[in-house]
Design a protein around this motif. Structure first.
Motif, PDB file in Angstrom:
ATOM      1  N   LEU A 200       0.811  -1.310   0.064  1.00 25.20           N
ATOM      2  CA  LEU A 200       0.149   0.025  -0.062  1.00 25.20           C
ATOM      3  C   LEU A 200       0.695   1.325   0.090  1.00 25.20           C
ATOM      4  O   LEU A 200       0.761   2.204  -0.845  1.00 25.20           O
ATOM      5  N   TYR A 201       1.878   1.175   0.766  1.00 25.90           N
ATOM      6  CA  TYR A 201       2.814   2.478   0.954  1.00 25.90           C
ATOM      7  C   TYR A 201       3.651   2.651  -0.328  1.00 25.90           C
ATOM      8  O   TYR A 201       3.519   3.609  -0.993  1.00 25.90           O
ATOM      9  N   SER A 202       4.071   1.545  -1.045  1.00 23.38           N
ATOM     10  CA  SER A 202       4.882   1.619  -2.089  1.00 23.38           C
ATOM     11  C   SER A 202       4.089   1.965  -3.275  1.00 23.38           C
ATOM     12  O   SER A 202       4.424   2.845  -4.121  1.00 23.38           O
ATOM     13  N   THR A 203       3.037   1.501  -3.535  1.00 22.28           N
ATOM     14  CA  THR A 203       2.026   1.879  -4.509  1.00 22.28           C
ATOM     15  C   THR A 203       1.824   3.367  -4.607  1.00 22.28           C
ATOM     16  O   THR A 203       1.668   4.179  -5.441  1.00 22.28           O
ATOM     17  N   CYS A 204       1.241   3.998  -3.334  1.00 21.18           N
ATOM     18  CA  CYS A 204       0.875   5.439  -3.232  1.00 21.18           C
ATOM     19  C   CYS A 204       2.163   6.014  -3.339  1.00 21.18           C
ATOM     20  O   CYS A 204       2.198   7.296  -3.806  1.00 21.18           O
ATOM     21  N   LYS A 205       3.311   5.599  -2.915  1.00 22.26           N
ATOM     22  CA  LYS A 205       4.504   6.293  -3.106  1.00 22.26           C
ATOM     23  C   LYS A 205       4.978   6.709  -4.491  1.00 22.26           C
ATOM     24  O   LYS A 205       5.335   7.745  -4.872  1.00 22.26           O
ATOM     25  N   LYS A 206       4.489   5.769  -5.420  1.00 23.59           N
ATOM     26  CA  LYS A 206       4.421   5.832  -6.739  1.00 23.59           C
ATOM     27  C   LYS A 206       3.288   6.650  -7.328  1.00 23.59           C
ATOM     28  O   LYS A 206       3.255   6.878  -8.622  1.00 23.59           O
ATOM     29  N   ASN A 207       2.637   7.238  -6.608  1.00 23.27           N
ATOM     30  CA  ASN A 207       1.255   8.188  -7.137  1.00 23.27           C
ATOM     31  C   ASN A 207       0.538   7.436  -7.998  1.00 23.27           C
ATOM     32  O   ASN A 207      -0.020   8.082  -8.888  1.00 23.27           O
ATOM     33  N   LYS A 208       0.452   6.036  -7.529  1.00 23.69           N
ATOM     34  CA  LYS A 208      -0.644   5.390  -8.529  1.00 23.69           C
ATOM     35  C   LYS A 208      -2.128   5.574  -7.875  1.00 23.69           C
ATOM     36  O   LYS A 208      -2.397   6.104  -6.781  1.00 23.69           O
ATOM     37  N   GLY A 209      -3.224   5.137  -8.550  1.00 26.71           N
ATOM     38  CA  GLY A 209      -4.506   5.337  -7.927  1.00 26.71           C
ATOM     39  C   GLY A 209      -4.738   4.510  -6.778  1.00 26.71           C
ATOM     40  O   GLY A 209      -4.214   3.439  -6.574  1.00 26.71           O
ATOM     41  N   ILE A 210      -5.729   5.080  -5.958  1.00 25.95           N
ATOM     42  CA  ILE A 210      -6.212   4.163  -4.732  1.00 25.95           C
ATOM     43  C   ILE A 210      -6.714   2.829  -5.231  1.00 25.95           C
ATOM     44  O   ILE A 210      -6.889   2.141  -4.328  1.00 25.95           O
TER      45      ILE A 210
END
Length: 846
Positions: A558-568
């Motif tokens: 969750l943190y890594s995906t959001c870190k890449k500014n991907k969609g929720i």
């Protein structure tokens, strides 16, 4: 509330799987690329990155020192076990814990020992000096190296004080850095809150954009439906054309052969007539000459062998050669081709080319036939497409996305207001902390002040000519200040060391157990340990949020995906949670589109390639009698010369023989015949050989005969082959085109459905990468790490390092100050050498 906000977009994923099943068996090149544009995206302003600046050097030094103190790897297994047993396993795992903390424990033990012993040592030192021991006796022995010792002690004390100064400056810089960074908390928090508002405000707009872009796929589908003739009919035409066009071309070639055959027959007829006329006149004239020569040869002079044997022999030779004096190519014996020409004229009364062109037109009209036969299907599909669009638009109204996000914004505002309420308390606590740290620094500064003043006064007031008992006031003051610094060192050092040890244990463990593992992401491995938070949950986040702990959703992912500014959407794995097929079954619409197109039944039997009149025309052509012409006779005569012998050569030969005869009537008559032959050669032979009409007639006759011979060769079979090809092509269209139509209809269907597939894939990609990018949530975690580790822990660790270094160097400072004070203070007694006394005896003067 975010759950309902994302439900609106999940339908495309559910439709995608079933749509792929529908189109999986349809293999065709990908349809034209649709341009859906770019999803409108807001800009997040939080920059969750901290650059400490010059003080970062001190931070790195602290990190290096902590690594020396604690070089062991992060105890993930130990922490997990302790957390699972709720620290009940500490009794059995204490050895591992001690092993991991051994560095901190040793340092803490040293600090604790320092804090305990310093006041005790100070107390005994004070009592010892009160008893005139431990340097408390106001007497100084005279030594030869006293100046050297004083200088060395002063230098060492000054160096020690510089080290202490550097330490206290580092502590002060860390204290000021923490206070200044506390002021940035408000900026970071406000920035994160604004990003959350941006997230809430932009998400509905992005969802609306995804829904609105269905119009792009819809318009493309409608465009292809309106152009079903060129698209589907054109494909069918192209496939049929591969088989039909060659057959029609053969018929068209046969029509051209008919015209060329007629022209060839006309050329033969005209050329034959012209050549017959020319050779007839020539033959007549040659017959007259031949007859005249024969009459001349009947002269008595040709028969008197006794009187003139030579002339008689010459006459016989001439008479024998007269048989050569005739035409070679006798065109008059060749039959005319009027019968065949009349038949060809009858054949060409039927315009076979026009009939073939009607066949071409009938084939090329396939797109229009498709348009007419699929009009109702296209209208039905357009209605279905409009229905899908209406369903998508109405689906967005099922869930109150805007109101949910508005509630989320209200919640953010409420949390922000609560945080704002804590700012005064934070400022107050930071102020008290700052005061406390300044007080600790001031304790060291007080000692340093006495040290520097003592060194200054002692150095400036020192008189090398003065005895210990007569030292000046300034020098004595310097020594007193050094001793005052010693006293304050004993008073403050244990307090300083106690504070340093406490902060060291707290800050050091925070750095090694929280901050450092966060950067290496080892802390996420602890948090994501299966069954850690709840024995029944494999993964606590999906277990808590979705009641499905088997879903592969971890804190690290969750943190890594959001870190890449991907969609929720992709970060929260929402595609595995919600099934909205009960709300909007897009697949039903897709199947209806496919079934409508599969029901297309295109009847191509209206395409007539060659009418019966055209077929009969071909048969009449094959029966035109071309095979009845004797081509060998024609070609034989055409290839012959005009005369059997060269008339000019014959005339010269006749003349030469005549010249051998004696002059007379015979000689004169034969000379006249030579002139006649030469006249015939010049007036008839040469024109027939050189005049264009004769040359062209012979050439045309030759070429036409050869063309007719080729054409007539196996003509009936050739015509039958053409008719068979036309029949095969007609059978393909009328009987076997069903498979071709279904195949091309399948490709067209897959193209239409491909536009929906492109839209679905674009929505999936946009959901995963662009819609509701969750960078603000990773920024909140990073901001928390910056506040806790970069601002607080690093600053406090730097503070205890500087203060601890200063405190440790208070020990050599005490020793050096006590020894150096002897050289600055005024003594009560001194060593005196008396000359009147016994040699070698010293007396004390009070």
């Amino acid at each position: 509330m975010w759950k309902t906000g994302t439900l609106l977009l999940l339908w495309v994923l559910l439709a995608s799987g079933e749509l792929q099943q529908e189109t999986g068996t349809r293999r065709l090149p990908p349809p034209g690329k649709l341009d859906f544009g770019y999803v409108p995206a807001g800009v997040y302003e939080t920059l969750a990155h901290y650059e400490p600046g010059p003080i970062g050097i001190l931070f790195h030094m602290v990190h290096g020192f902590l690594h020396v103190v604690q070089p062991n790897a992060f105890p993930q297994d130990l922490i997990v076990k302790l957390a699972k047993d709720k620290f009940g396993a500490i009794q059995t795992e204490y050895q591992k814990a001690i092993y991991y903390e051994i560095g901190f424990l040793v340092c803490a033990a040293v600090g604790l020992l320092f804090a305990i012993l310093m006041p005790i040592v100070g107390l005994f030192f004070c009592m010892c000096r009160c008893c005139d021991n431990c340097g408390g006796e106001m007497h100084q022995r005279q030594r030869k190296n006293a100046d050297c010792r004083r200088g060395l002690l002063g230098t060492l004390l000054f160096s020690t004080s510089l080290v202490i100064t550097i330490g206290v400056l580092c502590a002060y810089a860390a204290n000021q850095n923490l206070s200044s960074q506390v002021k940035n908390i408000r900026r970071l928090v406000n920035s994160n809150m604004r990003d959350l508002h941006t997230f809430a405000n932009d998400t509905p707009m992005q969802i609306d954009y995804l829904i609105s872009q269905y119009a792009t796929a819809k318009n493309k589908v409608i465009y292809d439906l309106h152009n079903i003739g060129p698209l589907l009919g054109g494909r069918i035409h192209d496939q049929l054309d591969k088989e039909v066009h060659p057959a029609l071309d053969r018929v068209l070639n046969m029509a051209g052969a008919m015209r060329e055959t007629k022209e060839a027959l006309e050329n033969v007829s005209v050329g034959l007539e012209l050549l017959q006329e020319g050779t007839g006149k020539l033959n007549f004239n040659l017959s007259l000459v031949r007859t005249s020569i024969n009459r001349t040869l009947n002269d008595p002079g040709c028969h008197d062998e006794k009187s003139d044997a030579t002339s008689a022999q010459l006459c016989r030779n001439i008479r024998q050669s007269l048989s050569q004096l005739q035409i070679s190519a006798n065109f008059t014996r060749l039959p005319n081709v009027n019968t065949q020409l009349e038949k060809m004229n009858d054949v060409l009364k039927t315009d076979l080319s026009a009939i073939v062109q009607r066949g071409y037109s009938s084939l090329n009209d396939t797109p229009n036939m498709v348009i007419e036969q699929t009009r109702s299907v296209a209208e039905s599909i357009q209605g279905l497409v409009d229905g899908i669009g209406n369903n998508i638009s109405s689906f967005s109204k099922v869930f109150p996305v805007q109101s949910c996000l508005s509630n989320f914004s209200i919640f953010v505002n409420h949390v922000h207001a609560k945080i704002e309420d804590y700012y005064p308390e934070i400022d107050k606590m930071d102020f008290y902390r700052w005061i406390g740290c300044i007080a600790l620094c001031c304790m060291v500064v007080l000692v340093l002040t006495f040290n520097y003043l003592g060194l200054l006064c002692g150095t400036l007031g020192y008189d090398k000519h003065a005895s210990p008992t007569t030292r000046g006031c300034i020098s004595n003051t310097g020594g007193t200040m050094l001793m005052a610094g010693v006293g304050f060192s004993f008073i403050f050092s244990w307090v300083l060391m106690g504070v340093v040890t406490t902060i060291f244990l707290a800050g050091g463990n925070m750095e090694k157990l929280v901050c450092e593992p966060f950067h290496t992401k080892e802390v996420f491995k602890v948090v994501d340990t299966p069954y850690l938070v709840n024995p029944e949950w494999k993964n606590f986040i999906p277990g808590y949020m979705y009641n499905d702990s088997n879903l592969e959703l971890t804190a690290e992912s969750l943190y890594s995906t959001c870190k890449k500014n991907k969609g929720i959407y992709s970060a929260m794995r929402l595609d595995k949670v919600f099934n909205i097929s009960s709300f909007l079954n897009t697949t039903v619409f897709t199947k209806d589109v496919v079934s409508q197109l599969d029901s297309v039944n295109i009847d191509l039997r209206g395409i007539i390639l060659l009418e019966a009149e055209g077929k009969q025309n071909l048969l009449d052509f094959s029966e035109a009698g071309l095979s009845e012409i004797n081509y060998a006779d024609y070609l034989e005569e055409v290839n012959k010369g005009v005369t059997v012998v060269d008339l000019l050569s014959f005339a010269r030969e006749l003349e030469s023989q005549t010249d051998l005869m004696p002059r007379g009537a015979l000689h004169t008559a034969l000379k006249g015949h030579v002139g006649t032959l030469r006249q015939i050669h010049s007036q008839q032979i040469i024109p027939m050989e050189q005049a264009m009409k004769y040359v062209r007639a012979r050439s045309a006759l030759n070429q036409s005969m050869r063309f007719l011979e080729r054409t007539a060769s196996d003509l009936p079979n050739k015509v039958l082959a053409v008719l068979d090809a036309i029949e095969a092509a007609q059978y393909l269209i009328s009987q076997n085109a069903t498979h071709l139509v279904k195949r091309e209809t399948g490709k067209y269907t897959a193209t239409i459905v491909g536009y929906f597939h492109q839209y679905i894939e674009w929505v999936k990609t946009s959901l995963a990468m662009e819609v509701a990018p969750c960078k603000p949530f990773s920024n909140m975690v990073d901001t928390s790490e910056i506040l806790a580790c970069s601002f607080f822990v690093d600053s406090m660790n730097t503070f205890w390092m500087g203060l601890g270094c200063s405190t440790l160097f208070l020990l050599p400072s005490i020793i050096l100050a006590v020894k150096l004070a002897k050289y600055y203070r005024r003594m009560e007694t001194e060593d005196v050498y008396d000359d009147s006394s016994v040699s070698g005896t010293w007396h004390f003067t009070l």
